[in-house]
Design an enzyme around this catalytic site. Structure first.
Site, PDB file in Angstrom:
ATOM      1  N   ASP A  97       0.724  -1.384   0.035  1.00  0.00           N
ATOM      2  CA  ASP A  97       0.219  -0.008   0.088  1.00  0.00           C
ATOM      3  C   ASP A  97       0.742   1.171   0.080  1.00  0.00           C
ATOM      4  O   ASP A  97       0.603   2.130  -0.601  1.00  0.00           O
ATOM      5  CB  ASP A  97      -0.842  -0.075   1.296  1.00  0.00           C
ATOM      6  CG  ASP A  97      -2.092  -0.743   1.085  1.00  0.00           C
ATOM      7  OD1 ASP A  97      -2.417  -1.046  -0.079  1.00  0.00           O
ATOM      8  OD2 ASP A  97      -2.914  -1.070   2.075  1.00  0.00           O
ATOM      9  N   TYR A  98       1.585   1.180   0.919  1.00  0.00           N
ATOM     10  CA  TYR A  98       2.698   2.534   0.976  1.00  0.00           C
ATOM     11  C   TYR A  98       3.737   2.914  -0.135  1.00  0.00           C
ATOM     12  O   TYR A  98       3.737   3.859  -0.661  1.00  0.00           O
ATOM     13  CB  TYR A  98       3.613   2.394   2.234  1.00  0.00           C
ATOM     14  CG  TYR A  98       2.600   2.338   3.342  1.00  0.00           C
ATOM     15  CD1 TYR A  98       1.374   2.635   3.712  1.00  0.00           C
ATOM     16  CD2 TYR A  98       3.024   1.765   4.820  1.00  0.00           C
ATOM     17  CE1 TYR A  98       0.608   2.369   4.973  1.00  0.00           C
ATOM     18  CE2 TYR A  98       2.497   1.725   5.975  1.00  0.00           C
ATOM     19  CZ  TYR A  98       1.167   1.854   5.983  1.00  0.00           C
ATOM     20  OH  TYR A  98       0.378   1.901   7.286  1.00  0.00           O
TER      21      TYR A  98
END
Length: 402
Positions: free
Chosen positions: A170-171
């Site tokens: 995600d990051y």
């Protein structure tokens, strides 16, 4: 204070983690991130993420949305859509993190919006991208870490496949989206023509296989989980238990190995044929690591670290999250920032690591849902009180509950 991106306006149909994580770095750099929140579903789902959540506020949401402004807008309502299209005309980009097939359905691709603004950039961050057999599937960090092979190389060899303790797909995907979007805006300003940015968590996760993928694609190498998170080729470069906790030591260069064995009191190891070169240590890694573990177990981490650091051996304690946040270097680098919130009081959180010039020192809390709707429309579109009231009655901002 002049910030690097303060002339950017981005309409963001973002939610939860990956999307907001990408744009919060742009917001910290001065970009105007306008969160378009859907009133039909309570806005960004991150507002309701436990455990610290109440009435549309959450500490999860605060971590991803400082320095942004929020507008409620129902894009399914004709008047709401019309307002959105007017905003497109005065913005640099439309950013979303929705399923890969949704931008087409919502008509938020470049092809759908270029007649309004030829320079508009449309950045989609989805699980699997807009094309391919999985494009219509929802994608989450957990699934991607499994599908892209990350879990297969994380954890102990005799243990189960393991997810990273952080949502790294995600990051990473958020950062990739932010880089793609800023690059596209630069090109649009230069050439006068916008474009789509079809970014996906899947592409990000596969792309981050880097040299492991190269080794496999060219030599058939198959990465495996390693003992105590050992590097796949450098020895020693892994976690080691000490008398009381753990330390990570990495001898990425021959000079570090020679310094390290000196600290251990066994400089002769550097001259032994089986340990003399990186290649020989790789070949005899089990023997090498076993000897090192026996030596390091004789003292505590606090005893070893000063000796290793003084000798210039790359090393670090394996901190807990609380310890990491208290590290002297964390504070010295200005990595803890504060905002003031009406519910939570002073909120402390980690700063963006993206640096361009002098970092901003003053931050604004994450917005309440729709907090800036009227203000933003007045600023960007020149709407007055009467027009705002008429749009409200028409349902542009959702149906009012009575």
């Amino acid at each position: 204070m002049n910030l690097p991106l303060q002339d950017l306006k981005i309409l963001s149909l973002e939610q939860y983690g990956a999307g907001p994580f990408g744009s919060v770095h742009l917001a910290d750099l001065g970009a105007e991130i306008i969160k378009i929140e859907d009133p039909r579903f309570g806005g960004d789902v991150g507002r309701h993420t436990p455990p610290y959540a109440e009435d549309g506020d959450s500490l999860f949401f605060e971590a991803f949305n400082r320095n942004k402004r929020s507008m409620v807008l129902d894009l399914g309502n004709p008047r709401g859509r019309a307002v959105f299209e007017r905003l497109v005309k005065v913005s640099d980009a439309v950013y979303s993190n929705l399923r890969g097939d949704v931008p087409a359905k919502m008509r938020i691709r470049y092809e759908d919006l270029k007649h309004l603004n030829p320079k508009i950039v449309c950045c989609s961050l989805s699980g699997y991208g807009m094309t391919g057999p999985r494009s219509k599937q929802p994608g989450y960090d957990y699934m991607l870490q499994g599908l892209a092979g990350w879990m297969a190389v994380t954890g102990e060899p005799d243990g189960p496949p393991t997810k990273s303790g952080l949502s790294m797909v995600d990051y990473s995907g958020g950062i990739v989206a932010a880089l793609s979007m800023v690059s596209a805006i630069h090109a649009a300003r230069r050439d006068g023509v916008g474009m789509d940015c079809d970014v996906s968590l899947y592409d990000t996760a596969i792309g981050m296989l880097t040299y492991l993928a190269t080794w496999h694609l060219n030599e058939g190498f198959e990465p495996q989980r390693t003992h105590h998170s050992a590097h796949p080729s450098l020895v020693p470069f892994q976690n080691f238990p000490t008398a009381d906790s753990w330390v990570v030591i990495g001898c990425a260069k021959q000079k570090f190995w020679e310094r390290f064995v000196g600290v251990l009191g066994s400089p002769e190891w550097a001259r032994e044929e089986r340990f003399a070169t990186p290649a020989s240590r790789y070949k005899h890694s089990a023997e090498c690591v076993k000897l090192i573990e026996a030596e390091l177990a004789r003292r505590t981490t606090a005893e070893w670290l000063p000796l290793l650091e003084e000798a210039g051996v790359p090393c670090a304690p394996i901190n807990t999250i609380p310890q990491a946040l208290r590290e002297e270097h964390t504070l010295a680098r200005g990595l803890i920032v504060e905002t003031e919130h009406p519910r939570f009081g002073t909120v402390r959180q980690v700063a963006s690591p993206v640096r361009a010039g002098t970092p901003r020192t003053e931050h604004v809390r994450a917005p309440r849902m729709g907090e800036h709707t009227e203000t933003l429309l007045a600023e960007l579109l020149g709407t007055g009180t009467d027009e705002f009231a008429e749009l409200t009655r028409a349902g542009a901002f959702g149906v009012e509950e009575h």
